[in-house]
Design an enzyme around this catalytic site. Structure first.
Site, PDB file in Angstrom:
ATOM      1  N   HIS A  62       0.835  -1.201   0.000  1.00 43.69           N
ATOM      2  CA  HIS A  62       0.000   0.000   0.000  1.00 43.69           C
ATOM      3  C   HIS A  62       0.871   1.252   0.000  1.00 43.69           C
ATOM      4  CE1 HIS A  62      -3.481  -2.475   1.869  1.00 43.69           C
ATOM      5  NE2 HIS A  62      -3.651  -2.335   0.558  1.00 43.69           N
ATOM      6  N   GLU A  65       1.720   3.255   3.063  1.00 40.16           N
ATOM      7  CA  GLU A  65       2.414   2.486   4.095  1.00 40.16           C
ATOM      8  C   GLU A  65       3.890   2.289   3.748  1.00 40.16           C
ATOM      9  OE1 GLU A  65      -0.129  -0.949   4.732  1.00 40.16           O
ATOM     10  OE2 GLU A  65      -1.897   0.352   4.749  1.00 40.16           O
ATOM     11  N   HIS A 212       2.552  -4.131   6.787  1.00 42.53           N
ATOM     12  CA  HIS A 212       1.613  -3.035   6.543  1.00 42.53           C
ATOM     13  C   HIS A 212       1.662  -2.078   7.734  1.00 42.53           C
ATOM     14  CE1 HIS A 212      -0.669  -4.716   3.031  1.00 42.53           C
ATOM     15  NE2 HIS A 212      -0.102  -5.826   3.472  1.00 42.53           N
ATOM     16  N   TYR A 254     -10.337 -10.163   2.463  1.00 41.83           N
ATOM     17  CA  TYR A 254     -10.399 -10.734   1.115  1.00 41.83           C
ATOM     18  C   TYR A 254      -9.226 -10.280   0.251  1.00 41.83           C
ATOM     19  CZ  TYR A 254     -15.319 -11.040   2.600  1.00 41.83           C
ATOM     20  OH  TYR A 254     -16.473 -11.258   3.295  1.00 41.83           O
ATOM     21  N   GLU A 273       1.035  -5.400  11.139  1.00 47.81           N
ATOM     22  CA  GLU A 273       0.642  -3.991  11.058  1.00 47.81           C
ATOM     23  C   GLU A 273       1.467  -3.188  12.063  1.00 47.81           C
ATOM     24  OE1 GLU A 273      -1.566  -2.660   9.000  1.00 47.81           O
ATOM     25  OE2 GLU A 273      -2.862  -4.304   8.330  1.00 47.81           O
TER      26      GLU A 273
END
Length: 309
Positions: A62, A65, A212, A254, A273
Site C-alpha cells: 500500500h 504504508e 503493513h 479478502y 501492522e
C-alpha cells in the site's frame, strides 16, 4: 556505517540508492528483480543466507504504508553487518541464522504508488488524467492513496476470496479504480501482485510476512486454513514485538497476500501492522517500529523450520 536512511520520505529513488550502496559494502548480499511495476520500475528483492529454510518478507503493498520499506531495508542492513562482522543480532549469531535460513525481502511492492504519495502528481505523468478522475478530481494523493498507479489495491488483488471482495466493494460503493479497496478486474491483474505471486510460486517459502501499517497487531489466520504451527510461531512473534495476534474480518479479509499464501501453500503467513495512528505514519515513528520488529523478523526466519506444509 549506516546506509539505509530512516529519517526521510522513502521514495523509490532512495530505496534504489540504499540498495546499491549496501551491495558495495556487503557483496554476499544477493540483489535481483522479481518483476516490474506498471510504470516499469524494478521490483527489487534482496536475499541473505543460503540455508534450507526459505522465508519471504515484503512491504509497501500500500502506497501510504511506505514506512514498511525502510523497516525491511534496515533489518537487512543490520543483519548483513552482523554477518560480515561475525557478531550477533537480537541475541542470535548472524552466521548461524544464515546457515539455517535464506531470507528474501521485497521491500517495496508498490513503487509507483509510493512515489505518487511522496512526490505528488506531475502534469506529464502518463496517468495524469486518469489519476485525477480516480481521486475524485483531487490533486493531493498524500493522505488517501493506497493503490497502485492503475487504482488497484494490490493487497486485494490475490486469488483468496477474490470474488467476495468484489461483492463487498459494491456494497461500499466502489465500482472501479480509486484510492483503496478496488480489487481489480481479476486476480493478479496487476504486474506487481503477479510478480509477487510468481516469485512466491518459484520458491519454497516455509513462512511469509507481509508488512503493513498501522495498528500494532499481527494477523495470522485465514478461514481456519493456517496449519497448527502458525499459532505457535505467531505467539513467538507476538511476544517478541508486543503486538497481539488477531484475525481480520470484513472486506479487509479478502484478496490479501498472506491469505493467498496460507490457502495455496498451507504454511504460516502473517500480516504485520506496524505503528499507531493514521497513514501515512510519520517517519518519527521509525525508531520504535524498528525496535518492535527486529526480533520478530529474526524469529520468523529461525522458526521457519517448524512450519508445516
Amino acid at each position: 556505517m549506516n546506509i539505509v536512511r530512516t529519517n526521510i520520505p522513502y521514495t523509490y529513488a532512495v530505496l534504489k540508492r540504499d540498495m546499491e550502496e549496501m551491495k558495495k559494502w556487503y557483496p554476499f548480499l544477493e540483489v535481483g528483480t522479481a518483476g516490474k511495476s506498471v510504470l516499469g520500475k524494478d521490483l527489487y528483492y534482496l536475499k541473505l543466507g543460503n540455508g534450507p529454510n526459505e522465508v519471504f518478507y515484503n512491504g509497501a503493498h500500500h502506497a501510504l504504508e511506505w514506512i514498511t520499506a525502510p523497516l525491511l531495508m534496515k533489518f537487512i542492513e543490520n543483519l548483513a553487518r552482523a554477518y560480515k562482522g561475525g557478531s550477533s543480532i537480537g541475541g542470535y549469531p548472524a552466521e548461524e541464522i544464515l546457515c539455517k535460513s535464506a531470507i528474501y525481502v521485497v521491500p517495496m511492492v508498490n513503487p509507483d504508488g509510493v512515489d505518487l504519495v511522496l512526490e505528488g502528481l506531475q502534469k506529464d505523468h502518463p496517468y495524469y488524467e486518469k489519476l485525477l478522475e480516480w481521486n475524485g478530481g483531487r490533486t493531493d494523493f498524500s493522505k488517501v492513496w493506497q493503490a497502485n498507479i492503475r487504482g488497484v489495491d494490490l493487497n486485494h488483488n490475490y486469488d483468496a476470496s477474490w470474488q467476495e471482495s468484489k461483492e463487498a466493494e459494491l456494497k461500499l460503493g466502489i465500482n472501479g479504480p480509486g484510492p483503496t479497496r478496488y480489487s481489480g478486474p481479476y486476480p493478479e491483474s496487476e504486474p506487481e501482485s503477479k510478480a509477487v505471486a510468481d516469485f512466491t510460486r518459484s520458491h519454497d517459502f516455509k513462512l511469509v510476512l507481509a508488512y503493513h501499517s498501522q495498528g500494532e497487531v499481527i494477523y495470522w489466520n485465514y478461514r481456519n486454513m493456517a496449519p497448527p504451527s502458525a499459532l505457535e510461531i505467531g505467539r513467538l512473534l507476538s511476544e517478541a514485538s508486543g503486538y497481539p495476534l488477531d484475525e481480520v474480518y470484513g472486506i479487509a479479509a479478502y484478496g490479501g497476500y498472506k491469505d493467498w499464501f496460507i490457502e495455496k501453500f498451507k504454511r504460516p503467513g502473517y500480516t504485520v501492522e506496524v505503528g499507531l495512528g493514521k497513514n501515512p505514519l510519520p517517519i518519527s515513528q521509525f525508531p520504535k517500529i524498528y525496535q518492535d520488529n527486529e526480533l520478530l523478523l529474526l524469529l520468523a526466519a529461525v522458526s521457519a523450520e517448524k512450519a508445516e506444509g
